[in-house]
Write a protein that holds these residues in place. Structure first.
Motif, short mmCIF file in Angstrom:
data_model
loop_
_atom_site.label_atom_id
_atom_site.label_comp_id
_atom_site.label_asym_id
_atom_site.label_seq_id
_atom_site.Cartn_x
_atom_site.Cartn_y
_atom_site.Cartn_z
N ALA A 27 -19.11 -9.04 -3.14
CA ALA A 27 -17.71 -8.09 -2.54
C ALA A 27 -16.72 -7.75 -3.54
O ALA A 27 -16.52 -8.32 -4.22
N GLU A 28 -16.63 -6.02 -2.72
CA GLU A 28 -15.27 -6.01 -3.81
C GLU A 28 -15.07 -5.30 -2.86
O GLU A 28 -14.75 -4.74 -1.74
N ARG A 29 -13.58 -6.15 -2.81
CA ARG A 29 -12.12 -5.09 -2.30
C ARG A 29 -12.39 -5.25 -0.06
O ARG A 29 -12.19 -5.21 0.27
N CYS A 30 -12.99 -6.55 0.16
CA CYS A 30 -13.39 -6.99 1.22
C CYS A 30 -12.28 -8.20 1.62
O CYS A 30 -11.95 -8.95 0.59
N GLU A 31 -12.28 -8.45 3.34
CA GLU A 31 -11.05 -9.42 3.48
C GLU A 31 -12.05 -10.27 4.31
O GLU A 31 -12.62 -9.34 5.46
N ASN A 32 -12.37 -11.86 4.09
CA ASN A 32 -12.31 -12.18 5.17
C ASN A 32 -13.81 -12.43 4.86
O ASN A 32 -14.63 -11.14 5.50
N VAL A 33 -15.17 -13.21 4.45
CA VAL A 33 -16.11 -13.68 4.61
C VAL A 33 -16.32 -14.63 4.11
O VAL A 33 -15.48 -15.53 3.40
N SER A 34 -17.09 -14.53 4.78
CA SER A 34 -17.53 -16.36 5.78
C SER A 34 -18.88 -16.69 5.11
O SER A 34 -20.03 -15.86 6.06
N LEU A 35 -19.65 -17.27 4.32
CA LEU A 35 -20.54 -17.58 4.27
C LEU A 35 -21.27 -18.39 4.54
O LEU A 35 -20.98 -19.85 4.38
N GLY A 90 -9.59 -11.20 -9.54
CA GLY A 90 -9.30 -9.71 -9.57
C GLY A 90 -9.71 -9.22 -10.88
O GLY A 90 -10.41 -10.21 -11.82
N PHE A 91 -9.29 -8.25 -11.77
CA PHE A 91 -9.58 -8.10 -13.01
C PHE A 91 -8.36 -7.51 -13.73
O PHE A 91 -7.43 -6.63 -12.56
N TYR A 92 -7.86 -6.71 -14.35
CA TYR A 92 -6.91 -6.44 -15.49
C TYR A 92 -7.37 -5.03 -16.20
O TYR A 92 -9.11 -4.83 -16.76
N ALA A 93 -6.34 -3.69 -15.25
CA ALA A 93 -7.57 -2.39 -16.00
C ALA A 93 -6.23 -2.47 -17.50
O ALA A 93 -4.97 -3.12 -16.55
N VAL A 94 -6.22 -1.75 -18.01
CA VAL A 94 -6.13 -1.30 -19.52
C VAL A 94 -5.24 -0.42 -19.11
O VAL A 94 -5.04 1.17 -18.81
N VAL A 95 -3.55 -0.17 -19.22
CA VAL A 95 -2.40 0.91 -19.39
C VAL A 95 -3.48 1.21 -20.84
O VAL A 95 -3.01 0.91 -22.05
N GLU A 143 -16.18 -0.02 -15.09
CA GLU A 143 -15.82 0.88 -15.29
C GLU A 143 -15.89 1.44 -13.80
O GLU A 143 -17.30 1.41 -13.50
N GLY A 144 -15.50 2.65 -13.11
CA GLY A 144 -15.33 3.07 -12.04
C GLY A 144 -15.22 2.14 -10.96
O GLY A 144 -15.26 2.81 -10.01
N VAL A 145 -14.44 0.83 -10.90
CA VAL A 145 -14.64 -0.01 -10.05
C VAL A 145 -13.00 -0.17 -10.05
O VAL A 145 -12.27 -0.33 -10.80
N PRO A 146 -12.69 0.72 -8.62
CA PRO A 146 -11.11 1.26 -8.39
C PRO A 146 -10.62 -0.20 -8.33
O PRO A 146 -10.69 -1.26 -8.04
N LEU A 147 -9.52 0.02 -8.60
CA LEU A 147 -8.14 -1.19 -8.79
C LEU A 147 -7.34 -1.54 -7.66
O LEU A 147 -7.03 -2.24 -7.80
N ALA A 148 -6.96 0.19 -7.13
CA ALA A 148 -5.71 -0.33 -6.13
C ALA A 148 -6.66 0.62 -5.80
O ALA A 148 -6.76 1.60 -5.65
N LYS A 149 -5.69 0.58 -4.11
CA LYS A 149 -5.29 1.17 -2.56
C LYS A 149 -3.68 1.77 -2.56
O LYS A 149 -2.72 0.49 -3.04
N LYS A 179 -10.22 8.34 -15.91
CA LYS A 179 -10.08 7.37 -16.08
C LYS A 179 -8.67 7.06 -15.12
O LYS A 179 -8.38 8.68 -14.27
N MET A 180 -8.00 5.65 -13.69
CA MET A 180 -7.17 6.05 -12.75
C MET A 180 -6.02 6.22 -13.47
O MET A 180 -5.51 6.17 -13.84
N GLU A 181 -5.44 6.79 -12.24
CA GLU A 181 -4.15 7.73 -12.87
C GLU A 181 -3.49 6.62 -10.54
O GLU A 181 -4.10 7.39 -10.11
N VAL A 182 -2.24 5.92 -10.88
CA VAL A 182 -1.62 5.48 -10.39
C VAL A 182 -0.43 6.04 -10.20
O VAL A 182 0.81 5.98 -10.88
N GLU A 183 0.12 6.66 -8.64
CA GLU A 183 1.55 7.23 -8.69
C GLU A 183 2.09 6.23 -7.94
O GLU A 183 2.04 5.11 -6.56
N THR A 184 3.50 5.29 -8.29
CA THR A 184 4.11 4.37 -7.53
C THR A 184 5.36 4.54 -6.79
O THR A 184 5.75 5.85 -6.58
N GLU A 185 5.50 3.82 -6.06
CA GLU A 185 7.32 3.81 -5.19
C GLU A 185 8.35 4.40 -5.69
O GLU A 185 9.46 5.00 -5.48
#
Length: 557
Positions: free
Chosen positions: A263-271, A321-326, A345-351, A382-388
Motif C-alpha cells: 500500500a502506498e499513500r493509503c489511509e486505514n488498511v486492515s488485513l 516513509g521515505f527520505y527524498a534528496v534535496v 524513483e517516481g514515487v510521489p513524496l507528498a500531496k 524530479k519533484m518540485e514542491v511549492e511551500t506555503e
C-alpha cells in the motif's frame, strides 16, 4: 445503503483455464469504474489469468522498474466496493500484477487465494556440499534451466535470467539454514559476490565450483534445498495506491514477483487472516519474492490481525516513509527533490496540504517544517514542491526531506512470522503495538531503523509496545539482525536528543539459544516488565550480551 450485487459469471468470468479471462475481467472493471456500492461475486473454482495488453507503466515503491506490467483486477475511483472471490483460486501466468487498487474509498477483498503457474524463482536439492564445490539437483521440468557462458540461466515462457542470489533452506525446519546467509553470485548486473563455474552434469544436476579463496558457507549441507533468485522484483500480488479504508478478509497469497500486499499513500488498511505462505502441493519453500506486506507513506491506522507470514524472501511487515534528496531551491518558496534509492524513483513524496520536514542526512533532525501548497514534476523527472511559507537558507551538506503527515499508527495482533529470510516486523511509523504474535525468524523479530544512506526509509517511532509475544530462537543469522529486538537508526546523536521515543516490552517470552536479547541505539526511554527468558539449545550460541544498549536515554528493567 444497500449494495448492488454483480455476478462475475454473468460476464463470462467462469472457472477453468480460459485464456480470455483477463480481458473479460478488464471489461467488467471498466464498466464498474467510478460506481458506488458494488459487490462483485465470483463462483468457486480455479481461474487462470494470462497477461494481455495494454501493459501499465507503474512506479511501484521498493520494486524494480520493469517497463510495464499486465494487470488483472483494476478497481479505480470506486466507493464501497467488495470483491468476493467465493473461495476461488486464481492462477496467474507470467509476471502479472493480480490486483491494483487506485483512488478508491471503502474496499473489501475477501475469500480467494492467488498463485502463479510458474514462479519467478527456482529451487533444487543439494546433493553435495563441499568447501568449494556444490552439486544441486534441479527438476528441469518444474524449473527449466541451462548453462551458457558460465552462467546458470533459468527460463520460463516469458523470461530467461541468470541466477544472482541463492538462499539455502534447512531440509527439516524449511527455514533458512543455520550457518548460511545470502549467497551472491556475480553476473553482468550483480557486481558483488562469488565467481562460480557452472557445469551441467545432466539435465537435472548442476555443479557449482568456486576457486581461489572463495568458498561456500560452513553450514551448507546435502539434503537442504537451495532457492535460486534470478528474476527482478517486478510486481506485488496486491497493490493499493491513494485509497482509504481497505479491508481484506481470508486471502491467501502463495507467490508473487514482488511483495505480497503493498500500500502506498493509503489511509486505514486492515488485513484480517491474510496468509502469505507456499502452497503445499507445489513443494516450494518460498512464497512471495520480497516482503509479505509493505506500507509506504500511509496514514491513519494499519491493522493486521490473525495473519500468517511464512517463507517470504524478505520481511513480514515493513511500514515506513521515505527520505527524498534535496536537489535545489530555485526560490524561497520552491524546493526540488530526487530519490535516494532507485526503487523509489517516481514515487510521489507528498500531496497538497502535507507537512514536510527538511534535515541533514546524517542527523535526520528537522531544521525546517512547513506545508505543501503545490507539487509538480519537472522535465527531468524530479519533484518540485511549492511551500506555503518561505524556506530558510539551506545549510551545506547532504539534505533530505520527510513527509511528516503520512506516518500511520500500527496494530499487529496474533500474527505468525516463520521460516522467512530476514526479519519479522519493521516499524518506522508514528506509533505501534505488537501483541500475542509468534516470531520464528532467522534474523531480528523486531527491527527499527531510519536512515538516509541506502534504502532511505524514514519514520521515527514515538512509542513501540511489544506485549505478550513469543520469540522462538530468533536471530540465528545475525547478518539480518544481531538480536531478537534491534533498534539501530543510522544518525548522529545530540545532547538529550534521540531518534526513537519509548520502547515498552512486557509479558513477552524469549526462547533464546544464547544471551542476545536487545540491541538498542538512539531510544529515549526503555521499559521492560514481566518478561521471561528461557534458554534453549536450538543452535550453537553467538557472541554477545543480553542487553547491548548505547546512546540511549532512561531505561527501567
Amino acid at each position: 445503503m444497500m449494495k448492488r450485487e454483480v455476478k462475475a459469471a454473468a460476464w463470462g468470468i467462469l472457472p477453468g483455464n480460459c485464456e480470455n479471462t483477463t480481458e473479460k475481467v478488464r471489461e467488467l472493471m471498466a464498466h464498474l469504474r467510478g460506481e458506488r456500492g458494488i459487490v462483485l461475486r465470483m463462483e468457486p473454482g480455479e481461474y487462470h489469468f494470462y497477461p494481455r495488453l495494454p501493459l501499465r507503466k507503474l512506479h511501484i515503491s521498493n520494486h524494480d522498474d520493469c517497463g510495464g506490467v499486465a494487470v488483472a483486477f483494476y478497481p479505480e475511483g470506486m466507493q464501497d466496493f467488495t470483491l468476493d472471490g467465493g473461495g476461488s483460486r486464481w492462477i496467474f501466468h507470467g509476471g502479472m500484477l493480480p490486483l491494483h487498487i487506485v483512488n478508491c474509498d471503502g474496499v473489501i477483498l475477501q475469500n480467494f487465494s492467488l498463485d502463479y503457474d510458474s514462479p519467478v524463482y527456482s529451487q533444487g536439492e543439494i546433493l553435495e556440499a563441499g568447501r568449494q564445490r556444490m552439486r544441486v539437483r534441479i527438476d528441469a521440468e518444474q524449473y527449466p534451466w541451462y548453462v551458457e557462458g558460465n552462467r546458470l540461466i533459468f527460463k520460463r515462457e516469458d523470461f530467461a535470467y541468470a541466477v544472482h542470489l541463492c538462499l539455502e533452506m534447512d531440509r527439516k525446519t524449511h527455514a533458512p539454514a543455520y550457518g548460511t546467509e545470502d549467497l551472491y553470485f556475480c553476473t553482468e548486473k550483480q557486481k558483488v559476490g562469488r565467481h562460480p563455474d557452472f557445469k551441467a552434469l545432466s539435465k537435472d544436476v548442476v555443479q557449482i565450483d568456486l576457486k581461489g579463496e572463495e568458498c561456500f558457507f560452513e553450514g551448507s549441507r546435502a539434503g537442504n534445498q537451495l532457492i535460486f533468485r534470478h528474476h527482478p522484483r517486478t510486481a506485488p500480488a496486491v497493490y493499493a495506491v491513494d485509497s482509504r479504508d481497505i479491508v481484506s478478509k481470508e486471502i491467501r497469497i502463495h507467490h508473487a514477483a514482488g511483495m505480497g500486499f503493498l500500500a502506498e499513500r493509503c489511509e486505514n488498511v486492515s488485513l484480517n487472516r491474510l496468509g502469505v505462505f507456499p502452497r503445499g502441493e507445489t513443494g516450494r519453500l518460498f512464497s512471495v519474492a520480497a516482503d509479505a506486506t509493505h506500507f509506504v507513506n500511509c496514514s491513519g491506522l494499519i491493522r493486521l490481525k490473525d495473519c500468517r507470514f511464512e517463507n517470504q524472501m524478505d520481511d513480514g511487515i515493513n511500514i515506513h516513509g521515505f527520505y527524498a534528496v534535496v536537489c535545489g531551491k530555485p526560490d524561497p518558496y520552491r524546493v526540488q527533490f530526487g530519490w535516494g534509492h532507485e526503487m523509489q524513483e517516481g514515487v510521489p513524496l507528498a500531496k497538497e496540504g502535507d507537512e514536510l520536514a527538511i534535515m541533514r542526512a546524517d542527523e535526520l533532525w528537522p531544521f525546517w517544517r512547513g506545508r505543501v501548497r503545490k507539487v509538480r514534476t519537472d522535465e527531468e523527472g524530479k519533484m518540485e514542491v511549492e511551500t506555503e511559507e518561505p524556506l530558510p537558507p539551506l545549510p551545506e551538506g547532504r539534505l533530505v526531506a520527510e513527509n511528516l503527515t503520512r506516518s500511520p499508527k500500527a496494530y499487529v495482533e496474533n500474527c505468525v512470522f516463520r521460516g522467512n529470510r530476514a526479519r519479522g516486523v519493521l516499524l518506522t511509523c508514528r506509533e505501534a503495538v505488537v501483541e500475542r504474535c509468534l516470531f520464528e525468524t532467522s534474523g531480528a523479530a523486531v527491527y527499527l531503523e531510519g536512515e538516509a544512506e541506502y534504502w532511505y526509509e524514514s519514520g521515527a517511532v514515538r512509542e513501540l509496545v511489544l506485549r505478550n509475544n513469543r520469540f522462538m530462537n530468533c536471530s540465528y543469522v545475525p547478518e539480518w539482525g544481531g538480536a531478537p529486538v534491534v533498534v539501530c537508526p543510522k544518525v548522529k546523536g545530540g545532547e538529550g536528543r534521540f531518534f526513537h521515543g519509548r520502547l515498552l516490552l512486557e509479558e513477552n517470552e524469549f526462547f533464546c539459544f544464547d544471551e542476545r536479547l536487545l540491541c538498542l541505539r538512539q531510544v529515549e526511554k526503555i521499559c521492560m516488565r514481566n518478561n521471561r527468558f528461557i534458554s534453549t539449545d536450538a543452535y550453537p550460541p553467538k557472541e554477545g550480551g543480553r542487553f547491548d544498549i548505547a546512546d540511549c536515554g532512561d531505561y527501567l528493567f
